[in-house]
Design an enzyme around this catalytic site. Structure first.
Site, PDB file in Angstrom:
ATOM      1  N   HIS A  18       0.842  -1.210   0.000  1.00 26.89           N
ATOM      2  CA  HIS A  18       0.000   0.000   0.000  1.00 26.89           C
ATOM      3  C   HIS A  18       0.874   1.257   0.000  1.00 26.89           C
ATOM      4  O   HIS A  18       0.601   2.212  -0.727  1.00 26.89           O
ATOM      5  CB  HIS A  18      -0.897   0.037   1.248  1.00 26.89           C
ATOM      6  CG  HIS A  18      -1.916  -1.060   1.338  1.00 26.89           C
ATOM      7  ND1 HIS A  18      -2.019  -1.896   2.420  1.00 26.89           N
ATOM      8  CD2 HIS A  18      -2.895  -1.449   0.469  1.00 26.89           C
ATOM      9  CE1 HIS A  18      -3.023  -2.747   2.234  1.00 26.89           C
ATOM     10  NE2 HIS A  18      -3.562  -2.511   1.063  1.00 26.89           N
ATOM     11  N   LYS A  42     -18.422  -6.600   6.845  1.00 27.80           N
ATOM     12  CA  LYS A  42     -17.104  -7.204   6.722  1.00 27.80           C
ATOM     13  C   LYS A  42     -16.478  -7.435   8.095  1.00 27.80           C
ATOM     14  O   LYS A  42     -16.598  -6.594   8.980  1.00 27.80           O
ATOM     15  CB  LYS A  42     -16.215  -6.243   5.907  1.00 27.80           C
ATOM     16  CG  LYS A  42     -15.388  -6.926   4.838  1.00 27.80           C
ATOM     17  CD  LYS A  42     -14.820  -5.918   3.864  1.00 27.80           C
ATOM     18  CE  LYS A  42     -13.609  -6.457   3.153  1.00 27.80           C
ATOM     19  NZ  LYS A  42     -13.133  -5.560   2.099  1.00 27.80           N
ATOM     20  N   ARG A  91      -1.686  -5.657  -8.793  1.00 30.55           N
ATOM     21  CA  ARG A  91      -0.559  -6.583  -8.651  1.00 30.55           C
ATOM     22  C   ARG A  91      -0.479  -7.554  -9.816  1.00 30.55           C
ATOM     23  O   ARG A  91       0.593  -7.998 -10.198  1.00 30.55           O
ATOM     24  CB  ARG A  91      -0.703  -7.389  -7.347  1.00 30.55           C
ATOM     25  CG  ARG A  91      -0.398  -6.588  -6.111  1.00 30.55           C
ATOM     26  CD  ARG A  91      -0.976  -7.238  -4.887  1.00 30.55           C
ATOM     27  NE  ARG A  91      -2.434  -7.164  -4.924  1.00 30.55           N
ATOM     28  CZ  ARG A  91      -3.217  -7.363  -3.874  1.00 30.55           C
ATOM     29  NH1 ARG A  91      -2.691  -7.687  -2.722  1.00 30.55           N
ATOM     30  NH2 ARG A  91      -4.516  -7.258  -3.982  1.00 30.55           N
ATOM     31  N   SER A 129      -2.792  -7.970   2.390  1.00 33.29           N
ATOM     32  CA  SER A 129      -3.164  -7.914   3.813  1.00 33.29           C
ATOM     33  C   SER A 129      -3.644  -9.286   4.283  1.00 33.29           C
ATOM     34  O   SER A 129      -3.402  -9.670   5.426  1.00 33.29           O
ATOM     35  CB  SER A 129      -4.275  -6.886   4.033  1.00 33.29           C
ATOM     36  OG  SER A 129      -3.804  -5.592   3.746  1.00 33.29           O
TER      37      SER A 129
HETATM   38  P1  ADP Z   1      -9.862  -3.768  -0.304  1.00 36.60           P
HETATM   39  O1  ADP Z   1     -10.527  -4.329   0.922  1.00 36.60           O
HETATM   40  O2  ADP Z   1     -10.610  -2.641  -0.943  1.00 36.60           O
HETATM   41  O3  ADP Z   1      -9.369  -4.789  -1.286  1.00 36.60           O
HETATM   42  P2  ADP Z   1      -7.092  -3.437   0.471  1.00 36.60           P
HETATM   43  O4  ADP Z   1      -6.660  -2.723   1.702  1.00 36.60           O
HETATM   44  O5  ADP Z   1      -6.882  -4.907   0.420  1.00 36.60           O
HETATM   45  O6  ADP Z   1      -8.600  -3.043   0.286  1.00 36.60           O
HETATM   46  O7  ADP Z   1      -6.417  -2.807  -0.814  1.00 36.60           O
HETATM   47  C1  ADP Z   1      -6.507  -1.459  -1.137  1.00 36.60           C
HETATM   48  C2  ADP Z   1      -5.816  -1.186  -2.478  1.00 36.60           C
HETATM   49  O8  ADP Z   1      -4.437  -1.501  -2.373  1.00 36.60           O
HETATM   50  C3  ADP Z   1      -6.326  -2.006  -3.649  1.00 36.60           C
HETATM   51  O9  ADP Z   1      -6.274  -1.190  -4.812  1.00 36.60           O
HETATM   52  C4  ADP Z   1      -5.332  -3.116  -3.781  1.00 36.60           C
HETATM   53  O10 ADP Z   1      -5.265  -3.622  -5.103  1.00 36.60           O
HETATM   54  C5  ADP Z   1      -4.070  -2.388  -3.415  1.00 36.60           C
HETATM   55  N1  ADP Z   1      -3.016  -3.271  -2.912  1.00 36.60           N
HETATM   56  C6  ADP Z   1      -3.071  -4.113  -1.870  1.00 36.60           C
HETATM   57  N2  ADP Z   1      -1.896  -4.767  -1.700  1.00 36.60           N
HETATM   58  C7  ADP Z   1      -1.062  -4.301  -2.668  1.00 36.60           C
HETATM   59  C8  ADP Z   1       0.283  -4.598  -3.060  1.00 36.60           C
HETATM   60  N3  ADP Z   1       1.015  -5.516  -2.410  1.00 36.60           N
HETATM   61  N4  ADP Z   1       0.797  -3.929  -4.105  1.00 36.60           N
HETATM   62  C9  ADP Z   1       0.040  -3.031  -4.758  1.00 36.60           C
HETATM   63  N5  ADP Z   1      -1.225  -2.726  -4.469  1.00 36.60           N
HETATM   64  C10 ADP Z   1      -1.781  -3.343  -3.434  1.00 36.60           C
END
Ligand code: ADP
Length: 154
Positions: A18, A42, A91, A129
């Site tokens: 992130h 959620k 990703r 995450s």
């Molecule tokens: P959500 O619950 O909306 O999926 P996340 O916190 O998992 O929220 O992700 C938020 C954003 O960060 C999304 O656009 C996701 O694709 C991006 N993201 C998560 N992990 C990575 C990573 N390792 N590299 C790049 N982008 C990421």
């Protein structure tokens, strides 16, 4: 006009993946508002107050990044904070298919908000995450994938 983007997500917890997307986003946008979504349906591992505290600490010295929590539609949150853009990270092709559907729907319900995708760094392509939560649940040490502000005692 100022280019303001919302970076929405659960950040359960915030990872270096992130952080990388936010840093890349700062080369495109004047300001980024990290929007921590709060969806009653959620189940989160970490309470919103803790997720917010970690993100605030991580970006405390970055004046162009703000952190806010929100309920409801991301596009409504964007309007509230005057953001014309939604920033999302990609990703792999699975992310692309998933994100494309959300972006199309957001475009359908709100005309003036553009979704902008940023490709993750190669080294964060497998980081999520949910994998971090699995490592924590099973007593592993995820520190190398997390910002300094997030500390775990395995
Ligand atoms: P959500 O619950 O909306 O999926 P996340 O916190 O998992 O929220 O992700 C938020 C954003 O960060 C999304 O656009 C996701 O694709 C991006 N993201 C998560 N992990 C990575 C990573 N390792 N590299 C790049 N982008 C990421």
């Amino acid at each position: 006009m100022e280019r303001i983007a919302v970076f929405p997500g659960s950040f359960d917890p915030l990872t270096l993946g992130h952080v990388d997307i936010i840093k890349r986003g700062l080369s495109v946008f004047d300001r980024i508002i990290i929007g921590i979504g709060n969806n009653a349906e959620k189940k989160y591992m970490f309470p919103i107050s803790e997720r917010e505290k970690w993100i605030k600490k991580t970006f405390e010295n970055v004046s162009r990044v703000e952190v806010k929590t929100y309920h409801g539609l991301t596009v409504d949150f964007c309007k509230k904070v005057n953001a014309g853009f939604i920033l999302r990270g990609l990703r792999n092709s699975a992310d692309f298919e998933f994100e494309k559907a959300i972006a199309h729907m957001n475009a359908a319900i709100s005309e003036n908000i553009e979704t902008v995708f940023v490709l993750s760094d190669l080294k964060f392509g497998a980081l999520s995450s949910s994998i971090i939560r699995d490592i924590i649940r099973n007593g592993g040490n995820p520190s190398e994938f997390l910002p300094e502000a997030i500390k775990f005692q395995p």
